[in-house]
Each structure stands twice: as structure tokens, then as C-alpha cells.
Enzyme design. Structure first.
Site, PDB file in Angstrom:
ATOM      1  N   ASP A  40      40.452  32.961  13.447  1.00 27.46           N
ATOM      2  CA  ASP A  40      39.461  32.012  12.491  1.00 27.46           C
ATOM      3  C   ASP A  40      40.256  31.858  11.610  1.00 27.46           C
ATOM      4  OD1 ASP A  40      37.002  32.420  13.939  1.00 27.46           O
ATOM      5  OD2 ASP A  40      37.095  34.383  12.495  1.00 27.46           O
TER       6      ASP A  40
ATOM      7  N   LYS B 223      42.475  26.874  12.428  1.00 31.82           N
ATOM      8  CA  LYS B 223      42.287  26.351  14.059  1.00 31.82           C
ATOM      9  C   LYS B 223      42.301  25.156  14.407  1.00 31.82           C
ATOM     10  CE  LYS B 223      42.303  29.695  16.677  1.00 31.82           C
ATOM     11  NZ  LYS B 223      41.834  30.913  16.025  1.00 31.82           N
TER      12      LYS B 223
ATOM     13  N   GLY C 299      34.798  30.038  17.387  1.00 28.93           N
ATOM     14  CA  GLY C 299      33.678  28.529  16.558  1.00 28.93           C
ATOM     15  C   GLY C 299      34.820  28.374  15.316  1.00 28.93           C
ATOM     16  N   HIS C 300      34.954  27.386  15.736  1.00 28.39           N
ATOM     17  CA  HIS C 300      36.100  26.445  15.105  1.00 28.39           C
ATOM     18  C   HIS C 300      35.561  25.417  13.886  1.00 28.39           C
ATOM     19  CE1 HIS C 300      38.836  27.547  17.651  1.00 28.39           C
ATOM     20  NE2 HIS C 300      38.291  26.774  18.347  1.00 28.39           N
TER      21      HIS C 300
ATOM     22  N   GLN D 232      40.819  32.177  20.047  1.00 31.63           N
ATOM     23  CA  GLN D 232      41.409  33.228  19.342  1.00 31.63           C
ATOM     24  C   GLN D 232      42.150  33.646  18.678  1.00 31.63           C
ATOM     25  OE1 GLN D 232      39.846  33.060  22.594  1.00 31.63           O
ATOM     26  NE2 GLN D 232      38.152  32.666  21.328  1.00 31.63           N
TER      27      GLN D 232
HETATM   28  P1  GDP Z   1      39.204  28.669  13.615  1.00 31.13           P
HETATM   29  O1  GDP Z   1      38.431  29.459  14.991  1.00 31.13           O
HETATM   30  O2  GDP Z   1      40.853  29.358  13.764  1.00 31.13           O
HETATM   31  O3  GDP Z   1      39.049  27.210  14.200  1.00 31.13           O
HETATM   32  O4  GDP Z   1      38.700  28.875  12.184  1.00 31.13           O
HETATM   33  P2  GDP Z   1      37.168  29.141  11.856  1.00 31.13           P
HETATM   34  O5  GDP Z   1      36.888  28.050  11.628  1.00 31.13           O
HETATM   35  O6  GDP Z   1      37.028  29.734  12.123  1.00 31.13           O
HETATM   36  O7  GDP Z   1      37.293  29.142  10.460  1.00 31.13           O
HETATM   37  C1  GDP Z   1      38.331  29.024   8.857  1.00 31.13           C
HETATM   38  C2  GDP Z   1      37.454  28.238   8.235  1.00 31.13           C
HETATM   39  O8  GDP Z   1      37.761  27.840   7.123  1.00 31.13           O
HETATM   40  C3  GDP Z   1      36.714  27.182   8.621  1.00 31.13           C
HETATM   41  O9  GDP Z   1      35.338  27.142   7.865  1.00 31.13           O
HETATM   42  C4  GDP Z   1      37.081  26.030   7.940  1.00 31.13           C
HETATM   43  O10 GDP Z   1      36.675  24.748   7.324  1.00 31.13           O
HETATM   44  C5  GDP Z   1      38.194  26.765   7.162  1.00 31.13           C
HETATM   45  N1  GDP Z   1      39.301  26.102   6.307  1.00 31.13           N
HETATM   46  C6  GDP Z   1      40.305  25.306   6.967  1.00 31.13           C
HETATM   47  N2  GDP Z   1      41.496  25.447   6.159  1.00 31.13           N
HETATM   48  C7  GDP Z   1      41.058  25.485   4.608  1.00 31.13           C
HETATM   49  C8  GDP Z   1      41.886  25.562   3.515  1.00 31.13           C
HETATM   50  O11 GDP Z   1      42.963  25.507   3.530  1.00 31.13           O
HETATM   51  N3  GDP Z   1      41.066  26.201   2.531  1.00 31.13           N
HETATM   52  C9  GDP Z   1      39.939  25.998   2.627  1.00 31.13           C
HETATM   53  N4  GDP Z   1      39.263  26.128   1.577  1.00 31.13           N
HETATM   54  N5  GDP Z   1      39.125  26.253   4.124  1.00 31.13           N
HETATM   55  C10 GDP Z   1      39.453  26.255   5.589  1.00 31.13           C
HETATM   56  P1  IMO Z   2      38.169  32.221  16.485  1.00 29.23           P
HETATM   57  O1  IMO Z   2      39.216  30.692  18.370  1.00 29.23           O
HETATM   58  C1  IMO Z   2      38.004  35.851  15.374  1.00 29.23           C
HETATM   59  C2  IMO Z   2      36.547  38.924  18.520  1.00 29.23           C
HETATM   60  C3  IMO Z   2      35.797  40.042  18.623  1.00 29.23           C
HETATM   61  C4  IMO Z   2      35.540  41.123  19.105  1.00 29.23           C
HETATM   62  C5  IMO Z   2      36.431  40.339  20.284  1.00 29.23           C
HETATM   63  C6  IMO Z   2      36.422  40.831  21.943  1.00 29.23           C
HETATM   64  O2  IMO Z   2      36.893  31.245  16.673  1.00 29.23           O
HETATM   65  O3  IMO Z   2      39.534  32.724  16.330  1.00 29.23           O
HETATM   66  P2  IMO Z   2      34.723  38.786  23.034  1.00 29.23           P
HETATM   67  O4  IMO Z   2      33.278  38.109  22.536  1.00 29.23           O
HETATM   68  O5  IMO Z   2      35.867  37.455  22.510  1.00 29.23           O
HETATM   69  O6  IMO Z   2      35.114  39.654  23.876  1.00 29.23           O
HETATM   70  O7  IMO Z   2      35.197  39.611  21.466  1.00 29.23           O
HETATM   71  O8  IMO Z   2      37.623  39.397  20.022  1.00 29.23           O
HETATM   72  N1  IMO Z   2      36.920  37.208  18.732  1.00 29.23           N
HETATM   73  C7  IMO Z   2      37.265  36.764  17.853  1.00 29.23           C
HETATM   74  N2  IMO Z   2      37.465  36.649  16.632  1.00 29.23           N
HETATM   75  N3  IMO Z   2      37.591  34.851  16.271  1.00 29.23           N
HETATM   76  C8  IMO Z   2      37.865  34.307  17.378  1.00 29.23           C
HETATM   77  O9  IMO Z   2      37.423  33.321  17.357  1.00 29.23           O
HETATM   78  C9  IMO Z   2      37.330  35.607  18.007  1.00 29.23           C
HETATM   79  N4  IMO Z   2      37.060  35.563  19.090  1.00 29.23           N
HETATM   80  C10 IMO Z   2      36.523  36.883  19.586  1.00 29.23           C
HETATM   81  O10 IMO Z   2      34.805  39.501  17.225  1.00 29.23           O
HETATM   82  O11 IMO Z   2      36.005  41.584  17.733  1.00 29.23           O
HETATM   83 MG    MG Z   3      36.908  31.176  14.575  1.00 26.86          MG
END
Ligand code: GDP
Ligand code: IMO
Ligand code: MG
Length: 429
Positions: free
Chosen positions: A13, A16, A40-41, A223
Site C-alpha cells: 500500500d 504502487k 488493492g490499488h 504486495q
Molecule cells: P498500492 O497497493 O501500493 O497500490 O497502494 P494503495 O492504493 O493500496 O494505497 C495507497 C493510497 O494512497 C491510495 O489511496 C492512493 O490514492 C493514495 N496515494 C498515493 N500516493 C499518494 C500521495 O502522494 N499522497 C496522498 N495523500 N495519497 C497518495
Molecule cells: P498491495 O498490492 C498490504 C497481507 C495481508 C496479510 C498477508 C498475507 O495492495 O500492496 P494473503 O491474503 O496475501 O495470503 O495475506 O499479506 N497483504 C497485503 N498487505 N497490501 C497488500 O497488497 C497485501 N496483500 C497481502 O494483510 O497480512
Molecule cells: Mg494496496
């Protein structure tokens, strides 16, 4: 032209999806090489917000070919659900390619994920419950179902029988659940065959030919490094290789074709699920980060655990992945803090340790040694160059850059596509 890998440098998170989307217009292929719909992106484009799980974030960019390669585990129901949801919002999803060797997540994997977690009790991993671990376990046990099997009913039936043989004993006798019917699984998978056929190809061949023809390929890791099954905080990890090496084994594109590795790091740290997390905060500072950064899971909605930036982890990620450039995200979330602590090393049972300890117990005992940096109050979401940032924010970035093992080439100052400060071209083209 190069292959470029983008990976998470912490526990996921990091942003990416946003970084991939940002590069989307400059690349020809975006490849998901590991994980499945546990990812989850969230990507914000203008006033539109998209939540992607199984599909690579590049799918949002017109003219990019999104590819799901052999390293991914595919839940086909989720696949079509996500494709339909995007298509109904006007996204062109027609170019998606999926590897014939990608493994399939079925109903029994989802069931097993949930029951095994329940049985672990206190030792739970806190998985996303999407069947990821059991699907990879079947792959390693040589009991997996691959996309190509769906096109041969005979083989599919034999393989599902083989996979369920043992599992039904386990489900019924140990977990007290109903047995799963071979026929139900086979019929369900066959029902998708016609729609899958045009998408399922030899993705290794497609990608290598694309590179030969001078195209640019971006590998997007799901991840993150600390969740990698080999290099993360095992056993509190996911079941795939989320580090840059996974891009090669997970796609059939050789390591010597990869020229750049972009590591995504947050300006602080978060983690979802169980496992060690030295800089975790349990006070109002943690609440501040969660509320300001909106740190709730995109996949499960769980509140994310929050803590300060951990420089040894960034350094570890730089080493494991060969990071050439970091993207530092969510710097804007720190706005308003008087001081910002950064973990520079750990105290492990009275001894200063500068690197992530290899021993699980040592890492569990690691107490952060902090250095404090001055905060800033100015709104930075409008910054587009490094000089637009307040001096204290600049000092914070330069200080963590010096500790993190690679240069910080871009800085996120908000969730929007354009809310970014670029210091060095990420693609190096
Ligand atoms: P990922 O799993 O690595 O793709 O990241 P996620 O989407 O799960 O979580 C990142 C969150 O931060 C998302 O809600 C993005 O919209 C938000 N985000 C990404 N870059 C920035 C930033 O520079 N500032 C802020 N405030 N939010 C950001
Ligand atoms: P993104 O791509 C954050 C964590 C789960 C759990 C562990 C194992 O959005 O960064 P799983 O279901 O993969 O067997 O769970 O990994 N986990 C993540 N945590 N971001 C993710 O993906 C994750 N994908 C799995 O919370 O601790
Ligand atoms: Mg994510």
C-alpha cells in the site's frame, strides 16, 4: 528498450498503483507478475477513483497492453467482475493478456484460506481470505490448476479430482466442513472457457518479442518486499515473491533485460494483518497518520497499522531489489506535525543494530532508535518541483534519501495523478 520493475519497498500500500498509472502513458506493456486479488490499488484520475485488485494498474491507460503472467494466481470470477466493472465505466479492457501457465484460484482455495486462518487462532497471519496461500501451495505441491487446463475438459477433471482427493478429507474430517464436488468446480471453470480463450497466450513469448521490437515493459509488483515469502517477515508474509527477482521467474523475462528497479516507499510506514512492525504507533500520532493518510485497506477495508519511516527497511529493500530509484509517496500526509521521528537503527536487547536482523526473534524485539526532524505546516499538495517544498520538507526528504540506499527520484504530494514532484526521470529514457 528496457524492462522496468516497480515494487513495494515496505509492507504494501505504498502507492504502487498511482506510480504505475503515472508511468502508463510512457510504456507499452504493464505486467502483473505475482500475487492475485489480495492486492488493492487505488488510482485517482481526475475526479474518478478506481480500485484495482487482480488487474494491473496499467489497464487504465489507453494503448497500454495489460498482462497477467505465470507468477500470478487468478480468481476467474473476480477477473470477469473487475473487467466488467471497468468496461461499464468506459475503460477499454480488450487488450488484456493472461499466461496459459498462470494458476487458478478456485472455491476450495478460498474456503481453505478461511478455515486455516481460523484454526491458527492466536497465530493468525490476517490474510485477505482470497485463497492466495492455498493456491500457491497447490502450485508448489504440483496439484495446481492452470489457465490452459480449462481448455481441456478431460485434463481439467483429472486435475480437479487430484486436488480435491486429499482436501475433501481435510475439509470434512479436520475442519468439519462439507466436501466439495469435483463436478461443481469443473463446470464452473468450463463456463468461462470461451471468454478466456482469446486472452490466454504464451505471455513470456509476447513480452520477449515486444522487448526485441523496442517496446517498453513495466512490471508492477503486488504486495511488497517485507511481505515476500523469501525476504519478508516470514511467516507473516504473502505466498509469492513480491521482490524484483519475482518479475523474472514470474514472467519468463530474464533478469538481464531489466534495467531499472523503482521502489515505492511511503514517507511513513503502514502494515495490514499480523506480524512484527518496529515503528508501529499506538498513540495519537498513529491515529493522525491513519486519519490524514486515509489508511484503510482497499481490499478488506481493515484499518492499517501505522508507524514512522523505517530507514533500515528502506535500505534492506534497496539491497534485495536493486532499487535504482525510490518514489517517496504521501509526504503531504506528514504536514502539520511539529516533529517527525525517523527510525535510523534498532536496539535489539541492548545492542545497536543498523540492518534488518535476519533472526525473527531479534526483529520482534527490535526497538527503533529515532532521529527527530522538524515538521512543516504549509500545504504541499500544489508543489511540482523540489524547490516548491518548504525547507523543512526538503530537509526531511534529503535526510531519508541519505539513509535509504538509493536516490529519491519522485515525491508524492497527493493522491491525484498530477500530484507529484519529479526530481529524476523514472524511466531513464
Ligand atoms: P498500492 O497497493 O501500493 O497500490 O497502494 P494503495 O492504493 O493500496 O494505497 C495507497 C493510497 O494512497 C491510495 O489511496 C492512493 O490514492 C493514495 N496515494 C498515493 N500516493 C499518494 C500521495 O502522494 N499522497 C496522498 N495523500 N495519497 C497518495
Ligand atoms: P498491495 O498490492 C498490504 C497481507 C495481508 C496479510 C498477508 C498475507 O495492495 O500492496 P494473503 O491474503 O496475501 O495470503 O495475506 O499479506 N497483504 C497485503 N498487505 N497490501 C497488500 O497488497 C497485501 N496483500 C497481502 O494483510 O497480512
Ligand atoms: Mg494496496
Amino acid at each position: 528498450m528496457p524492462a522496468i520493475v516497480l515494487i513495494g519497498a515496505q509492507w504494501g500500500d505504498e502507492g504502487k498503483g498511482k506510480a504505475t498509472d503515472l508511468l502508463g502513458t510512457r510504456v507499452d506493456y504493464v505486467v502483473k507478475f505475482n500475487g492475485g486479488n489480495n492486492a488493492g490499488h487505488t488510482v485517482v484520475v481526475g475526479n474518478q477513483k478506481y480500485a484495482l485488485h487482480l488487474l494491473p494498474s496499467g489497464i487504465l491507460t489507453p494503448n497500454v497492453t495489460p498482462v497477467i503472467t505465470n507468477g500470478v494466481v487468478v480468481d476467474i470470477e473476480v477477473l470477469f467482475h473487475e473487467l466488467e466493472a471497468l468496461a461499464s465505466r468506459g475503460v477499454d479492457v480488450s487488450r488484456l493478456l493472461i499466461s496459459a501457465n498462470a494458476h487458478v484460484i478456485t472455491a476450495y482455495h478460498r474456503t481453505l484460506d478461511k478455515v486455516t486462518e481460523r484454526f491458527l487462532g492466536k497465530r493468525q497471519i490476517g490474510t485477505t481470505g482470497r485463497g492466495i496461500g492455498p493456491a500457491y501451495a497447490d502450485k508448489i505441491n504440483r496439484l495446481g490448476i492452470r489457465m490452459q487446463d480449462i481448455f481441456d475438459e478431460n485434463i481439467l477433471r483429472q486435475k480437479v479430482e487430484g486436488a480435491l482427493d486429499q482436501k475433501n478429507h481435510l475439509l470434512v474430517k479436520v475442519y468439519n466442513r462439507r466436501a466439495i464436488e469435483v463436478n461443481d468446480i469443473v463446470e464452473n471453470l468450463l463456463s468461462y472457457a470461451d471468454r478466456l480463450r482469446p486472452m490466454v497466450v504464451d505471455t513470456s513469448l509476447v513480452l520477449n518479442q515486444a522487448l526485441d521490437a523496442g517496446k517498453t515493459v513495466l512490471f508492477e509488483g503486488g504486495q511488497a518486499t517485507m511481505l515476500d515469502v523469501d525476504h519478508g517477515t516470514y511467516p507473516f508474509v504473502t505466498s509469492s515473491n513480491a521482490t524484483s527477482g519475482g518479475a523474472s521467474t514470474g514472467s519468463g523475462v530474464a533478469p538481464n533485460r531489466i534495467e531499472r528497479v523503482i521502489g515505492i516507499v511511503k514517507a511513513y510506514t503502514t502494515r495490514v494483518g499480523a506480524g512484527p512492525f518496529p515503528t508501529e504507533l499506538f498513540d495519537e500520532s498513529g491515529e493522525f497518520l491513519r486519519a490524514n493518510g486515509f489508511e484503510f485497506g482497499t481490499t478488506t477495508g481493515r484499518p492499517r497499522r501505522c508507524g514512522w519511516y523505517d530507514a533500515p527497511i528502506a535500505r534492506y529493500s534497496a539491497r534485495i531489489n536493486g532499487v535504482t530509484d525510490f518514489v517517496l509517496t504521501k509526504l503531504d500526509v506528514l504536514t502539520g506535525l511539529k516533529t517527525i521521528p525517523v527510525c535510523v537503527a534498532y536496539d535489539v536487547d541492548g545492542v545497536r543494530v543498523d540492518e534488518v536482523p535476519v533472526s525473527q526473534s531479534d526483529f520482534h524485539h527490535a526497538v527503533p532508535i529515532y532521529e527527530e526532524f522538524e515538521g512543516w505546516d504549509e500545504d504541499i499538495t500544489g508543489a511540482r518541483t523540489f524547490d516548491d517544498l518548504p525547507p523543512a520538507a526538503q530537509r526531511y526528504v534529503l535526510a531519508i534519501e541519505a539513509m535509504s540506499g538509493s536516490r529519491i527520484s519522485a515525491i508524492g504530494v497527493g493522491p491525484g495523478r498530477e500530484e507529484i514532484v519529479v526530481r529524476h526521470d523514472l524511466l531513464g529514457l
